[in-house]
Write a protein that holds these residues in place. Structure first.
Motif, PDB file in Angstrom:
ATOM      1  N   ILE A 174     -77.929 -34.315   1.493  1.00 30.38           N
ATOM      2  CA  ILE A 174     -76.977 -34.645   2.560  1.00 30.38           C
ATOM      3  C   ILE A 174     -75.917 -35.582   1.986  1.00 30.38           C
ATOM      4  O   ILE A 174     -76.228 -36.691   1.544  1.00 30.38           O
ATOM      5  N   ARG A 175     -74.685 -35.121   1.979  1.00 25.97           N
ATOM      6  CA  ARG A 175     -73.575 -35.948   1.505  1.00 25.97           C
ATOM      7  C   ARG A 175     -73.014 -36.759   2.668  1.00 25.97           C
ATOM      8  O   ARG A 175     -72.935 -36.264   3.788  1.00 25.97           O
ATOM      9  N   VAL A 176     -72.633 -38.009   2.390  1.00 25.79           N
ATOM     10  CA  VAL A 176     -72.082 -38.877   3.439  1.00 25.79           C
ATOM     11  C   VAL A 176     -70.798 -39.519   2.910  1.00 25.79           C
ATOM     12  O   VAL A 176     -70.814 -40.199   1.875  1.00 25.79           O
ATOM     13  N   ASN A 177     -69.705 -39.288   3.630  1.00 24.92           N
ATOM     14  CA  ASN A 177     -68.404 -39.821   3.252  1.00 24.92           C
ATOM     15  C   ASN A 177     -67.683 -40.323   4.502  1.00 24.92           C
ATOM     16  O   ASN A 177     -68.140 -40.121   5.629  1.00 24.92           O
ATOM     17  N   CYS A 178     -66.538 -40.966   4.291  1.00 23.44           N
ATOM     18  CA  CYS A 178     -65.699 -41.336   5.426  1.00 23.44           C
ATOM     19  C   CYS A 178     -64.237 -41.142   5.083  1.00 23.44           C
ATOM     20  O   CYS A 178     -63.859 -41.071   3.907  1.00 23.44           O
ATOM     21  N   VAL A 179     -63.424 -41.033   6.114  1.00 25.79           N
ATOM     22  CA  VAL A 179     -61.969 -41.019   5.949  1.00 25.79           C
ATOM     23  C   VAL A 179     -61.419 -42.315   6.509  1.00 25.79           C
ATOM     24  O   VAL A 179     -61.912 -42.835   7.512  1.00 25.79           O
ATOM     25  N   ASN A 180     -60.386 -42.832   5.850  1.00 32.34           N
ATOM     26  CA  ASN A 180     -59.749 -44.077   6.267  1.00 32.34           C
ATOM     27  C   ASN A 180     -58.294 -43.788   6.644  1.00 32.34           C
ATOM     28  O   ASN A 180     -57.394 -43.927   5.817  1.00 32.34           O
ATOM     29  N   PRO A 181     -58.055 -43.383   7.891  1.00 31.57           N
ATOM     30  CA  PRO A 181     -56.668 -43.143   8.296  1.00 31.57           C
ATOM     31  C   PRO A 181     -55.878 -44.449   8.372  1.00 31.57           C
ATOM     32  O   PRO A 181     -56.422 -45.516   8.669  1.00 31.57           O
ATOM     33  N   GLY A 182     -54.587 -44.331   8.103  1.00 30.07           N
ATOM     34  CA  GLY A 182     -53.672 -45.412   8.440  1.00 30.07           C
ATOM     35  C   GLY A 182     -53.386 -45.338   9.932  1.00 30.07           C
ATOM     36  O   GLY A 182     -54.188 -44.822  10.715  1.00 30.07           O
ATOM     37  N   THR A 183     -52.238 -45.851  10.344  1.00 23.88           N
ATOM     38  CA  THR A 183     -51.882 -45.783  11.758  1.00 23.88           C
ATOM     39  C   THR A 183     -51.540 -44.339  12.101  1.00 23.88           C
ATOM     40  O   THR A 183     -50.572 -43.785  11.586  1.00 23.88           O
ATOM     41  N   ALA A 184     -52.368 -43.742  12.947  1.00 22.92           N
ATOM     42  CA  ALA A 184     -52.240 -42.318  13.257  1.00 22.92           C
ATOM     43  C   ALA A 184     -51.602 -42.122  14.623  1.00 22.92           C
ATOM     44  O   ALA A 184     -51.763 -42.951  15.530  1.00 22.92           O
ATOM     45  N   ASP A 185     -50.898 -41.036  14.756  1.00 19.59           N
ATOM     46  CA  ASP A 185     -50.222 -40.711  16.009  1.00 19.59           C
ATOM     47  C   ASP A 185     -51.243 -40.085  16.953  1.00 19.59           C
ATOM     48  O   ASP A 185     -51.395 -38.867  17.022  1.00 19.59           O
ATOM     49  N   THR A 186     -51.965 -40.933  17.671  1.00 19.53           N
ATOM     50  CA  THR A 186     -53.060 -40.505  18.535  1.00 19.53           C
ATOM     51  C   THR A 186     -52.819 -40.990  19.966  1.00 19.53           C
ATOM     52  O   THR A 186     -51.956 -41.840  20.202  1.00 19.53           O
ATOM     53  N   PRO A 187     -53.586 -40.497  20.928  1.00 24.51           N
ATOM     54  CA  PRO A 187     -53.431 -40.987  22.303  1.00 24.51           C
ATOM     55  C   PRO A 187     -53.615 -42.498  22.429  1.00 24.51           C
ATOM     56  O   PRO A 187     -52.931 -43.147  23.225  1.00 24.51           O
ATOM     57  N   TRP A 188     -54.539 -43.089  21.633  1.00 25.53           N
ATOM     58  CA  TRP A 188     -54.737 -44.541  21.715  1.00 25.53           C
ATOM     59  C   TRP A 188     -53.489 -45.290  21.277  1.00 25.53           C
ATOM     60  O   TRP A 188     -53.060 -46.259  21.928  1.00 25.53           O
ATOM     61  N   ILE A 189     -52.871 -44.853  20.178  1.00 28.75           N
ATOM     62  CA  ILE A 189     -51.623 -45.475  19.736  1.00 28.75           C
ATOM     63  C   ILE A 189     -50.533 -45.273  20.788  1.00 28.75           C
ATOM     64  O   ILE A 189     -49.720 -46.161  21.055  1.00 28.75           O
TER      65      ILE A 189
END
Length: 258
Positions: A176-191
């Motif tokens: 089982i591989r485990v990784n993550c992504v680290n977005p910068g400021t993303a254009d999302t509903p929360w933003i």
């Protein structure tokens, strides 16, 4: 539409998959051949063709039921994308204990609960599809860079980065591989909601875009593409990695423009 079908025969679960980055991830995995289940508190925005499962990641029983339901419906579970989370604004002096508990419960323990109930299914799948079984977690630039007015949010994302590394070490020999992504400021509903609260939304958007060397916000589809790579069989040798999708925010130090 992409012609890549590298997830053919694979089954995925995406938490927080009914909006923003999660919905973009679910749609892309579906497009690339996976069967996809979406776990969300409100499944109204789940992409068409996905299995919508209503659950709150703060409810351990509901998470277990949803994970088990996805595995039962599909026959196996190969890929988990742990994306559900909330934002938080303020310096360390600004948020109450209750708010700290709420955000950590969602952002950190929500991923713990998801992994706790998914790992037994992933272990079984790993024997049949080596290299194709993975957990990918949505972290943030806030885990590795000091951002103003993000003390609570940064603490939660820093925990996710450390959790990703520890989980990768625990499960690598199980396939089982485990990784993550680290977005910068993303254009999302929360933003979008954050901008709506600003005195000058246009100026605030421009400021957020300007702090990324690329000069723009990150797109949800760009984060989804990074997740799809980490979850795909093409990344069979990749585990314990944090992939920045931040327009250069973490690593670049540009001179001021003339």
């Amino acid at each position: 539409m992409t012609s890549v079908r590298d997830f053919e025969g694979l089954n995925a679960l995406v938490t927080g998959g009914a909006s923003g980055i999660g919905a973009a991830i679910a749609a892309l995995l579906l497009e690339r051949g996976a069967q996809v289940a979406v776990l969300d508190r409100d499944t109204a925005g789940a992409p068409g063709g996905t299995l919508a499962l209503k659950a709150d990641v703060t409810d351990d029983g509901a998470v277990k039921a949803a994970v088990d339901a996805a595995a039962a419906e599909f026959g196996a579970l190969h890929t988990v994308v742990s994306n559900a989370g909330v934002g938080a604004i303020g310096a360390v002096t600004d948020n109450s204990d209750d708010e700290w508990h709420r955000v950590l419960d969602i952002n950190v323990l929500g991923m713990v609960r998801t992994a706790r109930h998914a790992v037994p299914h992933l272990r079984r799948a790993a024997a049949d599809r080596p290299g194709a079984v993975s957990i990918t977690q949505t972290c943030s630039i806030a885990a590795t860079a000091g951002l103003p007015q993000r003390a609570l949010y940064s603490a939660s994302k820093g925990a996710i980065l450390s959790l990703t590394l520890a989980m990768a070490a625990d499960h690598v020999r199980e396939g089982i591989r485990v990784n993550c992504v680290n977005p910068g400021t993303a254009d999302t509903p929360w933003i979008g909601r954050l901008l709506d609260q600003a005195p000058d939304p246009a100026a605030e958007r421009a400021a957020l875009a300007a702090r990324q060397p690329s000069g723009r916000l990150v797109g949800a589809d760009e984060v989804a593409a990074a997740v799809a790579y980490l979850a795909s069989p093409a990344a069979a040798a990749v585990t314990g990695t944090a992939l920045a999708v931040d327009g250069g925010m973490q690593g670049l130090r540009l001179r001021p423009a003339n």
